[in-house]
Design a protein around this motif. Structure first.
Motif, PDB file in Angstrom:
ATOM      1  N   SER A 159      -4.628 -58.519  13.497  1.00 19.16           N
ATOM      2  CA  SER A 159      -3.790 -57.849  14.493  1.00 19.16           C
ATOM      3  C   SER A 159      -4.609 -57.373  15.689  1.00 19.16           C
ATOM      4  CB  SER A 159      -3.067 -56.658  13.856  1.00 19.16           C
ATOM      5  OG  SER A 159      -2.188 -57.076  12.840  1.00 19.16           O
ATOM      6  N   ALA A 171       1.219 -48.224  23.415  1.00 20.99           N
ATOM      7  CA  ALA A 171       1.556 -48.270  21.991  1.00 20.99           C
ATOM      8  C   ALA A 171       1.173 -46.985  21.293  1.00 20.99           C
ATOM      9  CB  ALA A 171       0.852 -49.464  21.334  1.00 20.99           C
ATOM     10  N   LEU A 201       4.725 -46.081  20.454  1.00 21.29           N
ATOM     11  CA  LEU A 201       5.106 -46.834  19.257  1.00 21.29           C
ATOM     12  C   LEU A 201       4.525 -46.281  17.969  1.00 21.29           C
ATOM     13  CD1 LEU A 201       4.861 -50.546  20.519  1.00 21.29           C
ATOM     14  CD2 LEU A 201       6.835 -49.022  20.485  1.00 21.29           C
ATOM     15  N   LEU A 209       9.192 -51.145   9.877  1.00 23.58           N
ATOM     16  CA  LEU A 209       8.608 -51.043  11.213  1.00 23.58           C
ATOM     17  C   LEU A 209       7.528 -52.096  11.413  1.00 23.58           C
ATOM     18  CD1 LEU A 209       8.314 -49.497  13.890  1.00 23.58           C
ATOM     19  CD2 LEU A 209       6.701 -47.965  12.731  1.00 23.58           C
ATOM     20  N   GLN A 255       7.664 -55.091  14.303  1.00 23.10           N
ATOM     21  CA  GLN A 255       6.631 -55.188  15.321  1.00 23.10           C
ATOM     22  C   GLN A 255       5.920 -56.533  15.248  1.00 23.10           C
ATOM     23  OE1 GLN A 255       4.328 -51.662  14.421  1.00 23.10           O
ATOM     24  NE2 GLN A 255       5.494 -50.403  15.846  1.00 23.10           N
ATOM     25  N   VAL A 264       7.970 -59.246  17.040  1.00 17.14           N
ATOM     26  CA  VAL A 264       7.867 -59.165  18.502  1.00 17.14           C
ATOM     27  C   VAL A 264       6.491 -59.639  18.970  1.00 17.14           C
ATOM     28  CG1 VAL A 264       8.003 -57.626  20.496  1.00 17.14           C
ATOM     29  CG2 VAL A 264       9.536 -57.284  18.554  1.00 17.14           C
ATOM     30  N   LEU A 265       5.445 -59.324  18.224  1.00 21.27           N
ATOM     31  CA  LEU A 265       4.100 -59.764  18.583  1.00 21.27           C
ATOM     32  C   LEU A 265       4.002 -61.285  18.588  1.00 21.27           C
ATOM     33  CD1 LEU A 265       1.127 -59.298  19.207  1.00 21.27           C
ATOM     34  CD2 LEU A 265       0.725 -58.910  16.773  1.00 21.27           C
ATOM     35  N   LEU A 318       1.797 -54.435  20.867  1.00 24.94           N
ATOM     36  CA  LEU A 318       2.146 -54.715  19.477  1.00 24.94           C
ATOM     37  C   LEU A 318       0.915 -54.939  18.607  1.00 24.94           C
ATOM     38  CD1 LEU A 318       5.081 -54.656  18.572  1.00 24.94           C
ATOM     39  CD2 LEU A 318       4.890 -55.140  20.993  1.00 24.94           C
ATOM     40  N   ALA A 372      -0.207 -51.380  17.929  1.00 24.55           N
ATOM     41  CA  ALA A 372       0.745 -50.691  17.056  1.00 24.55           C
ATOM     42  C   ALA A 372       0.629 -51.194  15.621  1.00 24.55           C
ATOM     43  CB  ALA A 372       2.164 -50.876  17.579  1.00 24.55           C
ATOM     44  N   MET A 373       0.486 -52.521  15.467  1.00 22.58           N
ATOM     45  CA  MET A 373       0.316 -53.085  14.125  1.00 22.58           C
ATOM     46  C   MET A 373      -0.957 -52.556  13.472  1.00 22.58           C
ATOM     47  SD  MET A 373       2.599 -55.217  12.870  1.00 22.58           S
ATOM     48  CE  MET A 373       1.539 -56.075  11.708  1.00 22.58           C
TER      49      MET A 373
END
Length: 408
Positions: free
Chosen positions: A29, A68, A72, A84, A88, A91-92, A118, A121-122
């Motif tokens: 990620s 983020a 986020l 969640l 995410q 979307v990434l 993203l 956030a991940m």
């Protein structure tokens, strides 16, 4: 009659396979935020972007990272983390496909902004997920392994991006990453343990305001965040500008070779693990000063390595460059460990938000460093880049000396 209390419930140890999944997922990620650094010259040539402005592509991902962390990451306190994470991730994947298919510089920058959001956030969500899923007695081991995955992904991102770009172009890197994230998504859907939503979640607006209050009120967070901003600015200056001289004459290195320099940083990461033990012994401030001095000194071999007027052979230049990278990464990773050990003593009930606030300093420093590095190279060459990086390091050292007695 005396009633014996029931024995406490013992949470099962986390399986090693799940720990490895958290580490690998975090590494894959976070790598999305750094793939662009060794590819800037190819992207700039593809879209006709001036060299001095190419750093804006990296800056877009760092701006996304900051957004983020502010907007986020707090969502993990409002909804089940498993759902969640999967939302995410989806979307990434779309954002990575958009980056790979971009036909204009503006569209690419927009896609990179979302990739930064993203990807960050991940990464931060997975760290929080791992910490919550782990038993109290193994939380340090699990979080440490997940953080190790983050650092490994950060370092290997440049190597992987350079190799794939040499084989199939820069767009292929984002197609490969989208496929990798899709595979990670399947594994996470299959293996992530469910976690219930908070019983009484804070309203979203209150979560955001509480982060701003932490930034306003906590002196340790302000000081260590300031150090993080400057040290990651120096880090971004180096890594965003490095590809420009090495890919041009007289060096003409491939992107695979340039990306491989990131492997030198592994030595620094391994050595920096001692910084946490020194902090536990009450030597955090002294170790911070030594690491900041090294952050400045690292620019000496980095500058000498690519000075054309010096009569050095290629092996000597490579050795100097590797030495400087090891020193730079050692300083940055040691400071990261020290910073986190100090901010974790702040407001134990709000650790995730404290970390989110701290990482905003990191994202801002990295993004501004990327722009400053490429812009300085356009006007001052590699010597200007090294002077700028050393100057930022000196500013960080001066800031630490000024504030070292303000915190416990």
């Amino acid at each position: 009659m005396t009633h014996l209390a029931a024995p406490p419930t013992v949470q099962a140890s986390m399986p090693s396979g799940l720990v490895a999944l958290f580490a690998a997922s975090s590494g894959v990620s976070v790598a999305n935020v750094y793939y662009a650094q060794p590819l800037l010259d190819l992207m700039a040539a593809d879209f006709g972007i001036p060299v001095g402005a190419a750093g804006a592509i990296v800056t877009a991902t760092q701006v996304g990272s900051a957004l983020a962390l502010l907007l986020l990451v707090p969502l993990g306190d409002r909804m089940p983390r498993r759902r969640l994470m999967l939302m995410q991730l989806g979307v990434l994947c779309v954002a990575l496909l958009c980056a790979a298919s971009a036909r204009s510089a503006a569209f690419l920058v927009g896609a990179m902004l979302v990739v930064g959001m993203l990807g960050t956030a991940m990464t931060q969500g997975l760290i929080a997920y791992a910490a919550t899923a782990a038993a109290a007695g193994e939380r340090g081991r699990v979080v440490g392994a997940t953080q190790g995955g983050v650092v490994t992904g950060l370092l290997l991102a440049r190597v992987l991006a350079g190799g794939i770009a040499d084989l199939a172009g820069w767009r292929a890197m984002y197609l490969v990453s989208a496929a990798a994230m899709l595979g990670i998504g399947v594994l996470l859907w299959w293996r992530l343990p469910p976690q219930p939503a908070p019983v009484r979640p804070l309203p979203y607006g209150l979560l955001i305001r509480s982060m701003l209050a932490l930034l306003r009120d906590e002196r340790v967070l302000q000081i260590r965040g300031g150090i993080a901003f400057l040290m990651f600015a120096a880090f971004g200056i180096f890594w965003s500008a490095l590809v420009l001289p090495l890919s041009a004459p007289p060096y003409g290195m491939s992107h695979t070779a340039i990306g491989a320099f990131g492997l030198a940083g592994v030595v620094g990461v391994l050595a920096a693990s001692r910084a946490g033990r020194l902090a536990d012994r009450g030597l955090g401030q002294r170790t911070s000063g030594a690491a900041l001095a090294l952050l400045v000194l690292a620019w000496v071999p980095l500058g000498l390595a690519l000075t054309p007027s010096l009569a050095l052979g290629m092996p000597a230049r490579v050795a100097l460059l590797a030495l400087g990278i090891v020193a730079l990464d050692l300083a940055v990773q040691a400071l990261q460990v020290l910073n986190q050990s100090m901010i974790f003593a702040v407001r134990p009930e709000a650790h995730s938000r404290v970390v989110g606030c701290y990482m905003m300093f990191y994202a801002a420093g990295s993004g501004l460093g990327a722009v400053a590095g490429t812009a300085m190279y356009a006007v001052g060459g590699w010597a200007g880049v090294c002077l700028l990086g050393a100057g930022v390091g000196l500013a960080a050292l001066a800031f630490w000396r000024m504030t070292r007695h303000w915190t416990a």
